[in-house]
Design a protein around this motif. Structure first.
Motif, mmCIF file in Angstrom:
data_model
loop_
_atom_site.group_PDB
_atom_site.id
_atom_site.type_symbol
_atom_site.label_atom_id
_atom_site.label_comp_id
_atom_site.label_asym_id
_atom_site.label_seq_id
_atom_site.Cartn_x
_atom_site.Cartn_y
_atom_site.Cartn_z
ATOM 1 N N LEU A 1 10.967 6.392 11.057
ATOM 2 C CA LEU A 1 12.030 5.702 10.320
ATOM 3 C C LEU A 1 13.197 6.666 10.153
ATOM 4 O O LEU A 1 13.020 7.786 9.670
ATOM 5 C CB LEU A 1 11.521 5.270 8.933
ATOM 6 N N LYS B 1 4.018 -2.461 9.710
ATOM 7 C CA LYS B 1 3.377 -1.575 8.730
ATOM 8 C C LYS B 1 4.345 -0.466 8.304
ATOM 9 O O LYS B 1 4.962 0.163 9.128
ATOM 10 C CB LYS B 1 2.121 -0.958 9.342
ATOM 11 N N GLY B 2 4.439 -0.251 6.996
ATOM 12 C CA GLY B 2 5.320 0.802 6.480
ATOM 13 C C GLY B 2 6.717 0.296 6.222
ATOM 14 O O GLY B 2 7.491 0.921 5.520
ATOM 15 N N ILE B 3 7.047 -0.821 6.808
ATOM 16 C CA ILE B 3 8.388 -1.410 6.665
ATOM 17 C C ILE B 3 8.227 -2.871 6.286
ATOM 18 O O ILE B 3 8.905 -3.735 6.807
ATOM 19 C CB ILE B 3 9.190 -1.294 7.983
ATOM 20 N N ASP C 1 2.955 5.091 3.652
ATOM 21 C CA ASP C 1 2.145 4.507 4.731
ATOM 22 C C ASP C 1 1.923 5.488 5.879
ATOM 23 O O ASP C 1 1.405 5.093 6.931
ATOM 24 C CB ASP C 1 2.825 3.247 5.282
ATOM 25 N N ALA D 1 7.527 3.815 3.325
ATOM 26 C CA ALA D 1 7.151 4.250 4.677
ATOM 27 C C ALA D 1 6.376 5.568 4.611
ATOM 28 O O ALA D 1 5.359 5.742 5.282
ATOM 29 C CB ALA D 1 8.408 4.404 5.533
ATOM 30 N N TRP D 2 6.866 6.482 3.785
ATOM 31 C CA TRP D 2 6.173 7.768 3.608
ATOM 32 C C TRP D 2 4.752 7.521 3.112
ATOM 33 O O TRP D 2 3.795 8.128 3.603
ATOM 34 C CB TRP D 2 6.954 8.640 2.618
ATOM 35 N N THR E 1 0.780 4.216 -2.912
ATOM 36 C CA THR E 1 0.358 5.573 -2.536
ATOM 37 C C THR E 1 1.405 6.610 -2.938
ATOM 38 O O THR E 1 1.095 7.636 -3.540
ATOM 39 C CB THR E 1 0.142 5.658 -1.013
ATOM 40 N N ALA E 2 2.666 6.330 -2.602
ATOM 41 C CA ALA E 2 3.736 7.289 -2.879
ATOM 42 C C ALA E 2 3.921 7.479 -4.387
ATOM 43 O O ALA E 2 4.070 8.603 -4.873
ATOM 44 C CB ALA E 2 5.039 6.829 -2.229
ATOM 45 N N TYR F 1 0.805 -1.201 0.000
ATOM 46 C CA TYR F 1 0.000 0.000 0.000
ATOM 47 C C TYR F 1 0.854 1.275 0.000
ATOM 48 O O TYR F 1 0.597 2.205 -0.758
ATOM 49 C CB TYR F 1 -0.913 -0.017 1.228
ATOM 50 N N GLY F 2 1.874 1.294 0.830
ATOM 51 C CA GLY F 2 2.685 2.505 0.989
ATOM 52 C C GLY F 2 3.355 2.945 -0.292
ATOM 53 O O GLY F 2 3.352 4.117 -0.643
ATOM 54 N N LEU G 1 4.278 7.188 7.612
ATOM 55 C CA LEU G 1 5.354 7.320 8.601
ATOM 56 C C LEU G 1 6.154 8.604 8.361
ATOM 57 O O LEU G 1 6.151 9.166 7.271
ATOM 58 C CB LEU G 1 6.292 6.101 8.545
#
Lengths: 178, 178
Positions: B105, A174-176, B32, B29-30, A52-53, A48-49, B34
């Protein structure tokens, strides 16, 4: 034979970082003004992350395109037919994208694994690469890249797992995700 | 000892992709949500394209911060003093950033190389990590990561060079520096 200035880059190996480093290359290329296309041959590897980015960057100027084409895998002995079809659709889109000359960098995510898993043949990949525009950079990710693919590549990096949190009972974060 | 949920991730090896994969993790991470800080211990490793892209993301919501702290290296037997000072400044900023609890992070780019090159000690790195917030993820890049750093890490990936275009007389390409 026409001289190619574009690079063929391969990220392979059993470690993490193959797709993540391709994502890093995509970001760098975008920052340098290149037009980027990411074609996903196996779904479910992207989180997801990052989607999105990438979409946020694409909103800025349309130079960061992500197409999620392959099918996701379930564990077990399922029928490969629809995976084979999905990967051939992805191959066709890759060929059309190359012919369009609308991109400076095309990432064929998990294409090595699609070959390894018998969804497309290495000859189909060689045929695709043979017809690429001379200045196009191509990044191919996935474990167990075929010898013929490595032979065609300019830059090959193997990502090797040295230590993994699952081995230590730590859950994905999450995110990692890794 | 307090339980840590944050991961320590190490990208090492002689291949390309250590910093690039860290950049990919930063982007994910961004995406998501973070808050990301990238601290550069050795200058000159980061290219124009990625700095531009990170700054664009940071402009959106300030969650993608890049600080270029280390000095660039010249070839030759120059005085290490200012490199040692720059790396200690980077260590101090890393410690302050950790204490601030403003990040989820933190990427310590090329910190492994700074240790290897004798600019900071592995004990200083261990001390830094020991004081990190329990949910903070830390990524450490650079070749020849110290054994003690690998021992502390949760996830270690080694990037190995299999084939490089310089070996074949191909020059670096803008947007795809390696």
């Amino acid at each position: 034979m026409e001289e190619k200035n574009g690079l063929i880059i391969v990220h392979t190996g059993n470690g993490k970082g193959k797709t993540t480093a391709a994502l890093g290359l995509a970001i760098r290329a975008w920052g340098d003004g290149l037009r980027v296309l990411i074609l996903q041959f196996i779904k479910g590897q992207w989180k997801y992350g990052e989607i999105t980015a990438l979409n946020k960057l694409n909103e800025i100027d349309g130079r960061m395109e992500l197409r999620r084409l392959g099918k996701g895998f379930q564990r077990g002995a399922e029928d490969k037919t629809e995976h084979i079809e999905a990967c051939h659709e992805a191959l066709k889109e890759a060929a059309a994208a190359m012919e369009s000359n609308n991109y400076d960098l095309i990432i064929l995510d998990e294409i090595n694994y699609a070959v390894k898993f018998g969804l497309i043949t290495v000859d189909e990949v060689k045929e695709l690469l043979a017809h690429r525009p001379k200045d196009l950079h191509v990044v191919m990710t996935g474990r167990e890249a075929a010898r013929e693919v490595i032979d065609m590549a300019d830059l090959v990096t193997e990502m090797t797992l040295i230590k993994h949190p699952y081995q230590q009972g730590i859950k994905a974060q999450k995110g990692i995700e890794f």
